[in-house]
Design a protein around this motif. Structure first.
Motif, mmCIF file in Angstrom:
data_model
loop_
_atom_site.group_PDB
_atom_site.id
_atom_site.type_symbol
_atom_site.label_atom_id
_atom_site.label_comp_id
_atom_site.label_asym_id
_atom_site.label_seq_id
_atom_site.Cartn_x
_atom_site.Cartn_y
_atom_site.Cartn_z
ATOM 1 N N THR A 1 -11.613 77.478 116.808
ATOM 2 C CA THR A 1 -11.879 78.777 117.421
ATOM 3 C C THR A 1 -10.720 79.762 117.275
ATOM 4 N N ALA A 2 -9.550 79.229 116.905
ATOM 5 C CA ALA A 2 -8.308 80.013 116.836
ATOM 6 C C ALA A 2 -7.749 80.333 118.212
ATOM 7 N N LEU A 3 -8.350 79.777 119.275
ATOM 8 C CA LEU A 3 -7.817 79.993 120.618
ATOM 9 C C LEU A 3 -6.442 79.341 120.754
ATOM 10 N N PRO A 4 -5.434 80.071 121.233
ATOM 11 C CA PRO A 4 -4.157 79.433 121.538
ATOM 12 C C PRO A 4 -4.335 78.424 122.683
ATOM 13 N N LEU A 5 -4.024 77.190 122.409
ATOM 14 C CA LEU A 5 -4.110 76.159 123.438
ATOM 15 C C LEU A 5 -2.841 76.110 124.280
ATOM 16 N N ALA A 6 -1.712 76.378 123.627
ATOM 17 C CA ALA A 6 -0.442 76.318 124.342
ATOM 18 C C ALA A 6 0.567 77.250 123.698
ATOM 19 N N ILE A 7 1.412 77.803 124.518
ATOM 20 C CA ILE A 7 2.604 78.518 124.071
ATOM 21 C C ILE A 7 3.773 77.768 124.670
ATOM 22 N N MET A 8 4.637 77.281 123.810
ATOM 23 C CA MET A 8 5.705 76.409 124.312
ATOM 24 C C MET A 8 7.053 76.780 123.723
ATOM 25 N N ASP A 9 8.077 76.386 124.438
ATOM 26 C CA ASP A 9 9.436 76.605 123.945
ATOM 27 C C ASP A 9 9.600 75.906 122.605
ATOM 28 N N GLY A 10 9.985 76.655 121.587
ATOM 29 C CA GLY A 10 10.169 76.075 120.273
ATOM 30 C C GLY A 10 11.563 75.546 120.038
ATOM 31 N N THR A 11 12.507 75.896 120.919
ATOM 32 C CA THR A 11 13.879 75.424 120.746
ATOM 33 C C THR A 11 13.963 73.924 121.000
ATOM 34 N N ALA A 12 13.448 73.494 122.146
ATOM 35 C CA ALA A 12 13.440 72.064 122.446
ATOM 36 C C ALA A 12 12.578 71.307 121.449
ATOM 37 N N LEU A 13 11.455 71.923 121.055
ATOM 38 C CA LEU A 13 10.566 71.282 120.088
ATOM 39 C C LEU A 13 11.287 71.088 118.743
ATOM 40 N N THR A 14 12.036 72.099 118.317
ATOM 41 C CA THR A 14 12.792 72.000 117.069
ATOM 42 C C THR A 14 13.824 70.892 117.139
ATOM 43 N N MET A 15 14.510 70.796 118.263
ATOM 44 C CA MET A 15 15.504 69.744 118.416
ATOM 45 C C MET A 15 14.872 68.368 118.252
ATOM 46 N N LYS A 16 13.718 68.173 118.900
ATOM 47 C CA LYS A 16 13.063 66.868 118.871
ATOM 48 C C LYS A 16 12.534 66.532 117.475
ATOM 49 N N ARG A 17 11.833 67.467 116.847
ATOM 50 C CA ARG A 17 11.237 67.142 115.549
ATOM 51 C C ARG A 17 12.296 67.008 114.469
ATOM 52 N N THR A 18 13.428 67.711 114.610
ATOM 53 C CA THR A 18 14.511 67.569 113.639
ATOM 54 C C THR A 18 15.154 66.193 113.753
ATOM 55 N N GLY A 19 15.383 65.764 114.979
ATOM 56 C CA GLY A 19 15.890 64.409 115.179
ATOM 57 C C GLY A 19 14.913 63.377 114.659
ATOM 58 N N ALA A 20 13.632 63.608 114.913
ATOM 59 C CA ALA A 20 12.598 62.669 114.465
ATOM 60 C C ALA A 20 12.552 62.585 112.945
ATOM 61 N N ALA A 21 12.702 63.712 112.251
ATOM 62 C CA ALA A 21 12.699 63.705 110.785
ATOM 63 C C ALA A 21 13.845 62.865 110.249
ATOM 64 N N ALA A 22 15.017 62.992 110.864
ATOM 65 C CA ALA A 22 16.157 62.171 110.451
ATOM 66 C C ALA A 22 15.874 60.693 110.694
ATOM 67 N N ALA A 23 15.206 60.395 111.801
ATOM 68 C CA ALA A 23 14.878 58.998 112.104
ATOM 69 C C ALA A 23 13.917 58.421 111.073
ATOM 70 N N VAL A 24 12.912 59.204 110.685
ATOM 71 C CA VAL A 24 11.952 58.744 109.678
ATOM 72 C C VAL A 24 12.681 58.469 108.361
ATOM 73 N N ALA A 25 13.527 59.402 107.936
ATOM 74 C CA ALA A 25 14.278 59.209 106.696
ATOM 75 C C ALA A 25 15.194 58.003 106.792
ATOM 76 N N THR A 26 15.851 57.844 107.928
ATOM 77 C CA THR A 26 16.741 56.709 108.129
ATOM 78 C C THR A 26 15.981 55.396 108.049
ATOM 79 N N ASP A 27 14.783 55.376 108.590
ATOM 80 C CA ASP A 27 13.974 54.155 108.584
ATOM 81 C C ASP A 27 13.656 53.709 107.160
ATOM 82 N N TYR A 28 13.444 54.660 106.269
ATOM 83 C CA TYR A 28 13.072 54.320 104.892
ATOM 84 C C TYR A 28 14.275 54.179 103.958
ATOM 85 N N LEU A 29 15.423 54.748 104.329
ATOM 86 C CA LEU A 29 16.527 54.836 103.381
ATOM 87 C C LEU A 29 17.810 54.119 103.807
ATOM 88 N N ALA A 30 17.973 53.832 105.087
ATOM 89 C CA ALA A 30 19.206 53.180 105.556
ATOM 90 C C ALA A 30 19.076 51.666 105.485
#
Length: 329
Positions: free
Chosen positions: A99-128
């Motif tokens: 529908t294109a309805l916005p379901l949520a508007i959320m702080d992107g700063t905390a979200l960026t911190m979490k997903r950036t850490g998570a990306a490093a964890a995923v890479a570490t899992d496959y490469l370390a």
């Protein structure tokens, strides 16, 4: 119609690493398989303010995923000293694709911190290395905390060496983690010789040399997020198994953007995308691998995946504030 507003604290509470890490892994896989749309990140340079804006839209349509959103984010290095504000801030709009309805508007700063850490964890899992017990951190800013929180979820880290010229940041970092790990301050070479190294600085001149790095160190190069930035000496990229998140973004604004633009580093030196490894098209760490590098620029699909998890958790826990954004009368 009701939209859920989620503050920084509420995002932090509901974006748990236990769920964000696999969600980000799924996002890489979906992008590789062609079941996600992610237009190029667009930039608005603000030279007058030594900063920039970035818009990051994405849509995922894969299995349980039917999620869309856009993040409006900035990078202003002078903010902490001049305005008592974070260097990176953002706002995430998470929408219903049907529908294109916005379901949520959320702080992107905390979200960026979490997903950036998570990306490093995923890479570490496959490469370390599987038995990685030591973690080096170069740059003790806010992202360093997310790096530790994420990477320790997928490797048995016992010792952490942190390097930063700011003594107050070092003290805060050690105080935060010393009850769980053996945390020590060290020089860059001390941190870089660890089993896993995450660099999270805004520098434009390389600060980690090839001689600093251990023979089997996996490096998450997280800091370079704009044209001209580079944390690692070019020789490291030439020597390492070099894995990237997205070719267009890393060659434009990632860790390899400077040597790539000068021709010192070419596509021949890039082993592949992280998504290719996740879906099994290419191998991750092999027994005979030496140094590996993950060049992370941050992808909109990661934000949408993390927002999806955050929204689901918030609905289940009753977090957030509901408000009417659209009038239906």
């Amino acid at each position: 119609m009701s939209v859920l507003l989620l503050s920084s604290e509420e995002v932090d509470e509901n974006a748990t690493m236990e769920r964000v890490i696999p969600a980000v892994e799924d996002a890489f896989a979906a992008y590789e398989r062609g079941t996600a749309q992610m237009p190029a990140k667009s930039y608005i340079d603000l030279d007058r303010y030594n900063g920039d804006f970035r818009s990051m839209p994405a849509y995922m349509d894969a299995g349980e995923w039917d999620a869309a959103g856009i993040k409006w984010v900035n990078v202003h290095p002078d903010n902490p000293d001049q305005h008592d504000l974070p260097t990176v801030m953002g706002t995430m709009i998470y929408s219903d694709p049907e529908t294109a309805l916005p379901l949520a508007i959320m702080d992107g700063t905390a979200l960026t911190m979490k997903r950036t850490g998570a990306a490093a964890a995923v890479a570490t899992d496959y490469l370390a290395v599987e038995d990685a017990t030591t973690l080096g951190i170069v740059g003790a800013g806010i992202q360093s905390y997310a790096q530790v929180d994420a990477i320790t979820k997928i490797r048995p880290i016992q010792e952490i060496v942190v390097s930063d010229p700011d003594n107050e940041r070092i003290a805060d970092f050690i105080d935060h983690f010393s009850d769980r790990y053996d945390v020590q301050e060290g020089m860059i070479q001390d941190a870089a010789s660890s089993d896993v190294l995450s660099t999270v600085t805004p520098v434009r001149d390389p600060i980690v040399s090839l001689d600093d790095v251990g023979d089997h160190t996996h490096i998450n190069a997280m800091g370079a997020d704009a044209e001209g930035k580079q944390e690692l000496a070019t020789e490291i990229g030439l020597e390492a198994k070099l894995v990237i998140d997205d070719h267009a973004q890393t060659t434009h604004s990632g860790e390899i953007n400077v040597p790539y633009s000068s021709g010192e580093l070419t596509d021949d030196e890039i082993y592949g995308d992280l998504g290719e490894i996740i879906v099994g098209e290419k191998e991750g760490r092999r027994a005979d691998d030496g140094i590996s590098v993950f060049d992370s620029t941050g992808l909109a699909i990661q934000d949408v995946a993390a927002a999806h998890v955050t929204y689901q958790n918030a609905r289940q826990s009753g977090s957030g504030t509901e408000f009417d954004l659209l009038s239906t009368s």
